[in-house]
Design an enzyme around this catalytic site. Structure first.
Site, mmCIF file in Angstrom:
data_model
loop_
_atom_site.group_PDB
_atom_site.id
_atom_site.type_symbol
_atom_site.label_atom_id
_atom_site.label_comp_id
_atom_site.label_asym_id
_atom_site.label_seq_id
_atom_site.Cartn_x
_atom_site.Cartn_y
_atom_site.Cartn_z
ATOM 1 N N GLU A 199 0.781 -1.258 -0.079
ATOM 2 C CA GLU A 199 -0.011 0.071 -0.084
ATOM 3 C C GLU A 199 0.873 1.196 0.063
ATOM 4 O O GLU A 199 0.440 2.293 -0.193
ATOM 5 C CB GLU A 199 -1.016 -0.041 1.284
ATOM 6 C CG GLU A 199 -2.096 -1.092 1.051
ATOM 7 C CD GLU A 199 -2.899 -1.250 2.257
ATOM 8 O OE1 GLU A 199 -2.763 -0.721 3.190
ATOM 9 O OE2 GLU A 199 -3.868 -1.689 2.218
ATOM 10 N N GLU A 254 7.856 -21.907 7.645
ATOM 11 C CA GLU A 254 8.430 -20.903 8.886
ATOM 12 C C GLU A 254 9.413 -21.493 9.794
ATOM 13 O O GLU A 254 9.954 -20.895 10.701
ATOM 14 C CB GLU A 254 7.356 -20.416 9.534
ATOM 15 C CG GLU A 254 6.415 -21.440 10.541
ATOM 16 C CD GLU A 254 5.113 -20.788 11.112
ATOM 17 O OE1 GLU A 254 5.347 -20.853 12.334
ATOM 18 O OE2 GLU A 254 4.099 -20.557 10.378
#
Length: 297
Positions: free
Chosen positions: A83, A114
């Protein structure tokens, strides 16, 4: 750190009866828990301010802000990074979001991605990490190996590092220069850290990126004057920003924006200073893009 010692994995005594509640009672209970998040984030503001200053220093040095995390935390980092270009007019790649498992993990969980600290190091090395870059590790648990590996590698390289977690004294906090740990408490749904923990991380990321961009000259007053007007809605917003910042009518705002190809910042400077588009851009460049400083000149 085992699961039993994690605040974010504990059971919440205020929500033990979720499966017995009416729909209205259920959402009220969620809302009551969510109301605790802002205060928890508020307790971390001195550390958040340090992270904003570190991010600003990075941008001024020509470095990048790099978020990294797994699951919800990783997705939030990617969201914030994606954004920044349309909101602040910065180039793609200035703010980067890394998620364990790669872009595919945004839509579908990549199991085990992960769990290896080497993957975090490899992802940063793949970006040709430099000491002037800032690395922000995100993990609600504070113990994600992918994030720990990345933070350790970044510190070895000389980067400033930030850790955002929702557990006290977490491993990632110990692996970073700046530790931000909003303690939102056990989730309404046990272990579902996309709830309060995710909201807390989003609030912190909002402040880091927006605060840094304010201090980097991307904001005038409270207007996003480096926004890219790439559609009809944003062209309208650009017009309204020029009108609000200068007091001119819409027709005048549209006229000056056409001369700047809908670049808001030089348009405002043109109206308030009488400069033409070329001179306005030159003055902004001389003041490193800070509109208020250009106006004072």
């Amino acid at each position: 750190m085992n699961l039993g010692s994690l605040l974010s994995e504990a059971r919440n005594p205020q929500t033990m009866d979720l499966d017995t509640l009416s729909t209205l009672e259920l959402v009220q209970r969620f809302n009551e828990q969510d109301a605790q998040v802002a205060a928890a984030v508020g307790a971390t503001l001195p550390e958040v301010a340090k992270a904003v200053d570190a991010a600003t220093t990075t941008l001024r040095a020509g470095g990048r802000i790099i978020y990294m995390g797994a699951g919800t935390s990783g997705r939030l980092g990617v969201l914030d990074a994606s954004e920044c270009p349309p909101t602040f007019g910065v180039p793609h790649g200035l703010v980067i979001g890394l998620i364990a498992g790669g872009p595919g993990a945004l839509l579908k969980a990549v199991e085990g991605a992960e769990d290896n600290p080497q993957f975090g190091e490899d992802d940063l090395a793949g970006l040709s990490l430099e000491p002037r870059d800032l690395v922000v590790g995100l993990a609600a648990s504070g113990r994600t190996p992918y994030v720990i590996g990345g933070l350790r590698y970044a510190r070895q390289l000389g980067c400033t590092t930030v850790a955002i977690s929702c557990n006290p004294a977490s491993p990632i906090a110990g692996a970073a220069d700046i530790a931000i740990s909003p303690l939102v408490g056990p989730e309404a749904l046990t272990g579902s850290t996309r709830l309060k923990s995710g909201t807390a991380q989003k609030l912190v990321l909002n402040m880091i990126s927006t605060g840094a961009m304010v201090k980097f000259g991307k904001v005038y007053q409270n207007l996003m004057v480096d926004m890219k007007a790439t559609n009809v809605k944003l062209i309208d917003r650009a017009c309204r920003m020029v009108m609000e910042a200068t007091g001119v009518e819409r027709a005048a705002a549209e006229t000056v924006l056409r001369q700047t190809d809908y670049d808001v910042k030089p348009a405002i400077l043109m109206v308030l200073s009488g400069l033409d588009a070329t001179a306005a851009r030159e003055r902004l460049a001389a003041h490193h893009g800070f509109l208020r400083d250009a106006l004072r000149a």
